[in-house]
Design a protein around this motif. Structure first.
Motif, short mmCIF file in Angstrom:
data_model
loop_
_atom_site.label_atom_id
_atom_site.label_comp_id
_atom_site.label_asym_id
_atom_site.label_seq_id
_atom_site.Cartn_x
_atom_site.Cartn_y
_atom_site.Cartn_z
N ASN A 1 -86.18 -7.30 33.09
CA ASN A 1 -85.04 -8.12 33.49
C ASN A 1 -84.89 -9.32 32.57
OD1 ASN A 1 -82.90 -9.08 35.18
ND2 ASN A 1 -84.35 -10.42 36.22
N THR A 2 -86.02 -9.93 32.22
CA THR A 2 -86.00 -11.08 31.31
C THR A 2 -85.51 -10.67 29.93
OG1 THR A 2 -87.89 -12.01 32.51
CG2 THR A 2 -87.39 -12.96 30.34
N ARG B 1 -81.70 -10.09 30.08
CA ARG B 1 -80.84 -11.23 30.38
C ARG B 1 -81.09 -12.43 29.45
NH1 ARG B 1 -77.78 -10.50 34.73
NH2 ARG B 1 -78.41 -8.96 36.31
N ARG C 1 -87.67 -13.06 37.05
CA ARG C 1 -87.69 -13.18 35.59
C ARG C 1 -88.83 -14.08 35.17
NH1 ARG C 1 -84.78 -17.87 33.75
NH2 ARG C 1 -84.12 -19.15 35.53
#
Length: 497
Positions: A318-319, A322, A423
């Motif tokens: 996810n990090t 994004r 995150r």
């Protein structure tokens, strides 16, 4: 599933076991386009494992706790152990909590279905034949009964277990422990009750050439597994069944339990050796679960470790998706946590093996009791509680009539990656020469806030009350333990000592 339309997934996951399914479900819930590829599994050779009560927190975080609770798995109340030369020991889980006794086939299937329900695309019975992770997007080619397929994705998560498809493609080699371990497995049934005070318990027994464990998976139905080293075993070179039965003959308690029971499956064997991957991440991929490292089942934490690895891999992915600027920091955090988990379990198992080596002078045990040479994670409170410096600081606090706490001049403020809301984030930590990686929290206590309050109070109870007044309340034992760590590791100095 062939990507003729040029579709590129956000994340492709190789492997649908606990790590892969957990990561796939979370990423799908968070709105990503995810595909999970699973290889064919022989249900007749599905392992059974014990899950401790502490796994419930992870199951809740992944969103499958209710499904697991109603799935009909045996709920275990504890363990019964015959270890070394000591007396038999039966222990229930603290607080009346219960764990789970599960067959991998059913448990993994439940997790995979949950990932699919969350929106992940699942390709079942897919055998990966080729991966390319040094290109963008990454590519996976696989084969099924219906023909060949190919998927592309921005990032690839390798949860393929010992198969290690990405590591093999990169030419990486796992770093095995010096001693090999083979598991010989069979399932047993009896019509009358097992001679046990609590038939839900996980059973563990050591013997001269190895150790054995047993978990129930239904009424009268139990798995019995023997853990041996093929390099030092003195068993005959017969069939797997002959060696398995011969190993059980070397036990005492298990041999008595199995009298009158029926072996209802053909025993089989599998590699159960410890190892860890040479590296667990690249520019476009992560290795998670058993693809990253494999621990001894003695701890009963193998599935919990896999779930934790899948959860963290989802957060890192996810990090990456994004906030690309945090790619390296997130990858470093993932690698550090994987190493810490492996080292912690390895150290724990080594202590168990060392205890038995005193009773069984056999290469199986002496080769594994290698001492505790692993470094504890800086925020591992359980390990720090056994640290001599921390214990000394704790005793000094107990013996003192007052405190006069001063922040040491060597304390520095650093930035380090940490887990935020789904995150990886950069957070400020306090570091000393003893803990250069820094600390932010100890057992839920914010180290920065505690150190800011410490110089203004002359009694530990007053400092404790002030902390709980200004910040989320914590328990006194945790608070005093954290204070002892700060004194022992050069964050604070007690002028009243």
């Amino acid at each position: 599933m062939v990507t003729r339309d040029g579709r590129v997934y956000d994340v492709a996951i190789v492997g649908g076991g606990p790590a892969g399914a957990a990561a796939g479900r979370l990423l799908a819930l968070w709105g990503y386009d995810v595909v999970v590829m699973t290889r064919p599994e022989d249900p007749e050779r599905s392992l059974a494992v014990s899950l401790p009560p502490s796994v419930r927190k992870l199951l809740r975080e992944i969103g499958v706790l209710d499904a697991v609770d109603i799935a009909g798995f045996v709920r275990s109340t504890g363990n019964t152990v015959w270890w070394g030369g000591g007396a038999p020991r039966s222990e229930c889980f603290a607080g009346g909590e219960t764990g789970y006794q599960v067959r991998h086939a059913e448990f993994d299937g439940l997790l995979l279905a949950a990932a699919e329900t969350a929106g992940a695309t699942v390709v079942r019975d897919a055998t990966v034949v080729d991966v390319a992770v040094e290109i963008e997007p990454a590519r996976v080619r696989y084969a099924t009964e219906n023909g060949a397929g190919e998927v592309s994705a921005r990032y690839l998560l390798d949860a393929s277990g010992r198969q290690g498809v990405v590591a093999r493609s990169m030419g990486w080699h796992p770093e095995p422990e010096p001693s090999r371990t083979v598991a010989l497995i069979g399932t047993w049934q009896r019509d009358d009750p097992w001679d046990l005070a609590d038939d839900t318990h996980t059973l563990v027994e050591s013997f001269a050439e190895g150790w054995a464990w047993s978990v129930p998976v239904g009424t009268g139905h139990r798995y019995f597994t023997c853990m041996l080293d093929p390099q030092v075993s003195e068993l005959s070179r017969g069939t797997v069944k002959q060696r398995y039965l011969e190993a059980l003959e070397r036990t005492a308690a298990f041999k008595r339990l199995l009298h009158g029971a029926n072996l209802d499956s053909e025993p089989w064997g599998c590699d159960a050796s410890w190892y860890r991957a040479e590296q667990v991440f690249g520019e476009h991929f992560l290795l998670l679960g058993d693809a990253a490292s494999c621990i001894d089942p003695l701890s009963s934490f193998g599935v919990k470790k896999a779930l934790a690895s899948g959860w963290l891999a989802a957060i890192v992915s996810n990090t990456w998706l994004r906030e690309p600027a945090l790619h390296d920091a997130a990858a470093a955090l993932f690698a550090d946590r994987e190493r810490q988990m492996y080292d912690s379990f390895r150290s724990q198992a080594s202590r168990f093996f060392e205890a038995v080596a005193e009773d069984h002078h056999h290469p199986f045990w002496t080769g594994r009791s290698i001492g505790d040479d692993q470094q504890a994670a800086p925020d591992d409170v359980d390990a720090l509680r056994a640290d001599r410096e921390v214990l000394s600081a704790f005793e000094a606090l107990k013996a003192g009539t007052s405190i006069q706490l001063v922040v040491e001049p060597t304390v520095q403020v650093i930035e380090a990656p940490a887990i935020g809301d789904r995150r990886v984030v950069m957070e400020q930590r306090l570091a000393t020469p003893a803990i250069p990686g820094g600390l932010r929290f100890l057992r839920g206590i914010d180290v920065r806030h505690l150190m800011a309050l410490a110089p203004d109070h002359e009694q530990v109870p007053d400092l404790f009350a002030a902390y709980n007044e200004h910040y989320p309340a914590v328990a006194l034992p945790d608070f005093v333990g954290a204070l002892s760590v700060l004194l022992a590791k050069g964050f604070l100095r007690n002028g009243a000592a």
